[in-house]
Scaffold this motif. Structure first.
Motif, PDB file in Angstrom:
ATOM      1  N   ALA A 113      -0.635  -0.090   3.879  1.00  0.00           N
ATOM      2  CA  ALA A 113      -0.373  -0.329   2.646  1.00  0.00           C
ATOM      3  C   ALA A 113      -1.428  -1.435   2.060  1.00  0.00           C
ATOM      4  N   TRP A 114      -1.897  -1.195   0.819  1.00  0.00           N
ATOM      5  CA  TRP A 114      -2.685  -2.263   0.316  1.00  0.00           C
ATOM      6  C   TRP A 114      -2.131  -3.405  -0.376  1.00  0.00           C
ATOM      7  N   ALA A 115      -1.386  -4.112   0.549  1.00  0.00           N
ATOM      8  CA  ALA A 115      -0.362  -5.059   0.064  1.00  0.00           C
ATOM      9  C   ALA A 115      -0.323  -5.964   1.202  1.00  0.00           C
ATOM     10  N   PRO A 116      -0.101  -7.531   1.019  1.00  0.00           N
ATOM     11  CA  PRO A 116      -0.064  -8.619   2.136  1.00  0.00           C
ATOM     12  C   PRO A 116       1.502  -8.742   2.583  1.00  0.00           C
ATOM     13  N   VAL A 117       1.864  -7.453   3.225  1.00  0.00           N
ATOM     14  CA  VAL A 117       3.131  -7.512   3.511  1.00  0.00           C
ATOM     15  C   VAL A 117       2.990  -7.174   5.215  1.00  0.00           C
ATOM     16  N   ALA A 118       4.329  -7.778   6.172  1.00  0.00           N
ATOM     17  CA  ALA A 118       4.349  -7.523   7.222  1.00  0.00           C
ATOM     18  C   ALA A 118       5.713  -6.640   7.515  1.00  0.00           C
ATOM     19  N   ALA A 119       5.529  -5.331   7.435  1.00  0.00           N
ATOM     20  CA  ALA A 119       6.623  -4.400   7.390  1.00  0.00           C
ATOM     21  C   ALA A 119       6.170  -3.255   8.269  1.00  0.00           C
ATOM     22  N   ALA A 120       5.974  -3.377   9.585  1.00  0.00           N
ATOM     23  CA  ALA A 120       5.758  -2.363  10.511  1.00  0.00           C
ATOM     24  C   ALA A 120       6.737  -1.535  10.628  1.00  0.00           C
ATOM     25  N   GLY A 121       6.556  -0.138  10.602  1.00  0.00           N
ATOM     26  CA  GLY A 121       7.567   0.872  10.805  1.00  0.00           C
ATOM     27  C   GLY A 121       8.073   1.372   9.574  1.00  0.00           C
ATOM     28  N   TYR A 122       7.829   0.601   8.208  1.00  0.00           N
ATOM     29  CA  TYR A 122       8.507   0.936   7.233  1.00  0.00           C
ATOM     30  C   TYR A 122       7.524   1.779   6.160  1.00  0.00           C
ATOM     31  N   MET A 123       8.318   2.571   5.335  1.00  0.00           N
ATOM     32  CA  MET A 123       7.294   3.406   4.331  1.00  0.00           C
ATOM     33  C   MET A 123       7.119   2.219   2.989  1.00  0.00           C
ATOM     34  N   LEU A 160      13.044   9.197  -5.629  1.00  0.00           N
ATOM     35  CA  LEU A 160      13.496   8.197  -4.393  1.00  0.00           C
ATOM     36  C   LEU A 160      14.013   9.070  -3.380  1.00  0.00           C
ATOM     37  N   ASP A 161      15.046  10.033  -3.631  1.00  0.00           N
ATOM     38  CA  ASP A 161      15.484  10.571  -2.489  1.00  0.00           C
ATOM     39  C   ASP A 161      14.618  11.483  -1.731  1.00  0.00           C
ATOM     40  N   GLU A 162      13.550  11.931  -2.445  1.00  0.00           N
ATOM     41  CA  GLU A 162      12.465  12.772  -1.714  1.00  0.00           C
ATOM     42  C   GLU A 162      11.621  11.909  -0.891  1.00  0.00           C
ATOM     43  N   CYS A 163      11.594  10.593  -1.173  1.00  0.00           N
ATOM     44  CA  CYS A 163      10.900   9.619  -0.386  1.00  0.00           C
ATOM     45  C   CYS A 163      11.777   9.241   0.831  1.00  0.00           C
ATOM     46  N   ILE A 164      12.902   9.053   0.485  1.00  0.00           N
ATOM     47  CA  ILE A 164      13.891   8.713   1.717  1.00  0.00           C
ATOM     48  C   ILE A 164      13.958   9.718   2.597  1.00  0.00           C
ATOM     49  N   SER A 165      14.060  10.819   2.443  1.00  0.00           N
ATOM     50  CA  SER A 165      14.039  12.347   3.015  1.00  0.00           C
ATOM     51  C   SER A 165      13.172  12.362   3.983  1.00  0.00           C
ATOM     52  N   ASP A 166      11.927  12.098   3.241  1.00  0.00           N
ATOM     53  CA  ASP A 166      10.427  12.204   4.229  1.00  0.00           C
ATOM     54  C   ASP A 166      10.129  11.121   5.181  1.00  0.00           C
ATOM     55  N   SER A 167      10.510   9.698   4.516  1.00  0.00           N
ATOM     56  CA  SER A 167      10.378   8.652   5.439  1.00  0.00           C
ATOM     57  C   SER A 167      11.507   8.785   6.712  1.00  0.00           C
ATOM     58  N   LYS A 168      12.784   9.052   6.537  1.00  0.00           N
ATOM     59  CA  LYS A 168      13.335   9.424   7.715  1.00  0.00           C
ATOM     60  C   LYS A 168      12.895  10.496   8.676  1.00  0.00           C
ATOM     61  N   ALA A 169      12.319  11.604   7.988  1.00  0.00           N
ATOM     62  CA  ALA A 169      11.814  12.482   8.861  1.00  0.00           C
ATOM     63  C   ALA A 169      10.480  12.370   9.643  1.00  0.00           C
ATOM     64  N   LYS A 170       9.866  11.050   9.203  1.00  0.00           N
ATOM     65  CA  LYS A 170       8.878  10.560   9.846  1.00  0.00           C
ATOM     66  C   LYS A 170       9.055   9.335  10.928  1.00  0.00           C
ATOM     67  N   GLY A 171      10.611   9.108  10.961  1.00  0.00           N
ATOM     68  CA  GLY A 171      10.794   8.210  11.830  1.00  0.00           C
ATOM     69  C   GLY A 171      10.688   6.568  11.377  1.00  0.00           C
ATOM     70  N   LYS A 172      10.706   6.451   9.943  1.00  0.00           N
ATOM     71  CA  LYS A 172      10.450   5.027   9.736  1.00  0.00           C
ATOM     72  C   LYS A 172      11.677   4.320   9.634  1.00  0.00           C
ATOM     73  N   TYR A 214      13.822  -4.171   0.242  1.00  0.00           N
ATOM     74  CA  TYR A 214      13.736  -3.285   1.281  1.00  0.00           C
ATOM     75  C   TYR A 214      14.970  -2.564   1.565  1.00  0.00           C
ATOM     76  N   LEU A 215      14.999  -1.229   1.856  1.00  0.00           N
ATOM     77  CA  LEU A 215      16.150  -0.506   2.025  1.00  0.00           C
ATOM     78  C   LEU A 215      15.920  -0.068   3.512  1.00  0.00           C
ATOM     79  N   PRO A 216      17.038  -0.628   4.342  1.00  0.00           N
ATOM     80  CA  PRO A 216      16.466  -0.270   6.005  1.00  0.00           C
ATOM     81  C   PRO A 216      17.454   0.847   6.031  1.00  0.00           C
ATOM     82  N   PHE A 217      17.183   1.746   7.000  1.00  0.00           N
ATOM     83  CA  PHE A 217      17.831   2.796   7.489  1.00  0.00           C
ATOM     84  C   PHE A 217      18.847   2.872   8.495  1.00  0.00           C
ATOM     85  N   ASP A 218      18.526   1.573   9.150  1.00  0.00           N
ATOM     86  CA  ASP A 218      19.219   0.955  10.407  1.00  0.00           C
ATOM     87  C   ASP A 218      19.625  -0.351  10.030  1.00  0.00           C
ATOM     88  N   THR A 219      20.839  -0.958  10.202  1.00  0.00           N
ATOM     89  CA  THR A 219      21.142  -2.256   9.727  1.00  0.00           C
ATOM     90  C   THR A 219      20.548  -3.181  10.873  1.00  0.00           C
TER      91      THR A 219
END
Length: 252
Positions: free
Chosen positions: A64-74, A95-107, A148-153
């Motif tokens: 991402a072109w942003a100053p964030v530390a978010a390894a493993g996130y989309m 948003l659901d498309e993004c969530i589905s795609d991100s989960k499929a990619k193991g984010k 952020y929206l975590p897929f795992d707490t």
């Protein structure tokens, strides 16, 4: 409703939705070039099958072109559904498309730049994000919030990089940091440089040319961040008239 995903093969023909109808406009060319170059980094641009502002753009946070530390996130660059398409389910669908795609990619989850209390231009609406289950991860002066929206707490909470938490620069005068992630900068940055010169001042513009450069940005919003005498002024892309007002006000 149908979602179209941009690819290297169809990006030349598809409307990219950012309020610019003319495909020959420099802003369109700039944005499409930026998008095309980022696709190798995993960037995804999905849009509604409509001619208008109805799209989501995201990529792995490490790129991402942003100053964030978010390894493993989309990281969501932009989710924009304009007024004429609101209330029709497009925001949820994208948003659901993004969530589905991100989960499929193991984010681990999604992360996006927002504002503290109310919707501000060019930043995602905090009320909408909270409604969709996003949580506050971090804050930066004067009004930025990382949601952020975590897929795992148990997922580690993302954060801003330290240099962006209190935006400032050592350079004097008007200083602008920007990217071509937003097409409007291709048009307005040169115009703002002309406005500065006409008003007897100078604007030093720094365009980030890579994700690694942008990740060292002194401001959370790398698309457009304006400073004066070292202090942060605004993240909002300025018209000539608005910038003249800023110059007048700050130089009194």
């Amino acid at each position: 409703m149908k979602i179209i995903t941009l690819t290297p093969e169809n990006i030349g023909q598809e409307h990219i939705c950012c309020a610019i109808a003319n495909a020959d406009d420099i802003q369109v060319a700039s944005k499409k070039a930026w998008l095309s170059a980022r696709m190798n980094d995993g960037l995804v641009f999905k849009k509604g099958d409509v001619r208008g502002k109805c799209f989501i753009e995201y990529l792995p946070a490490e790129s991402a072109w942003a100053p964030v530390a978010a390894a493993g996130y989309m990281y969501i660059d932009c989710l924009w559904v304009s007024g004429q398409f609101k209330g029709q389910g497009w925001s949820t669908l994208l948003l659901d498309e993004c969530i589905s795609d991100s989960k499929a990619k193991g984010k681990k989850g999604l992360v996006v730049l927002s504002s503290l209390k109310k919707k501000l231009p060019f930043l995602s609406d905090p009320s909408y994000l909270k409604y969709k289950g996003f949580l506050e991860a971090d804050t930066a002066e004067p009004y930025f919030t990382l949601m952020y929206l975590p897929f795992d707490t148990a997922a580690e909470k993302p954060c801003f990089r330290q240099q962006a938490k209190n935006p400032s620069t050592a350079e004097k005068g008007f200083v602008l940091y920007y990217t071509n992630q937003c097409p409007f900068t291709a048009k307005y940055v040169p115009l703002l440089e002309q406005v500065a010169e006409k008003n007897g001042t100078h604007l030093t513009a720094h365009r980030f040319e890579s994700a690694s450069q942008a990740q060292q940005s002194p401001s959370p919003f790398t698309t457009f961040s304006l400073f004066y005498e070292g202090s942060f002024v605004t993240h909002e892309i300025q018209s000539e008239k608005k910038f003249e007002g800023i110059i007048t006000g700050l130089k009194r």
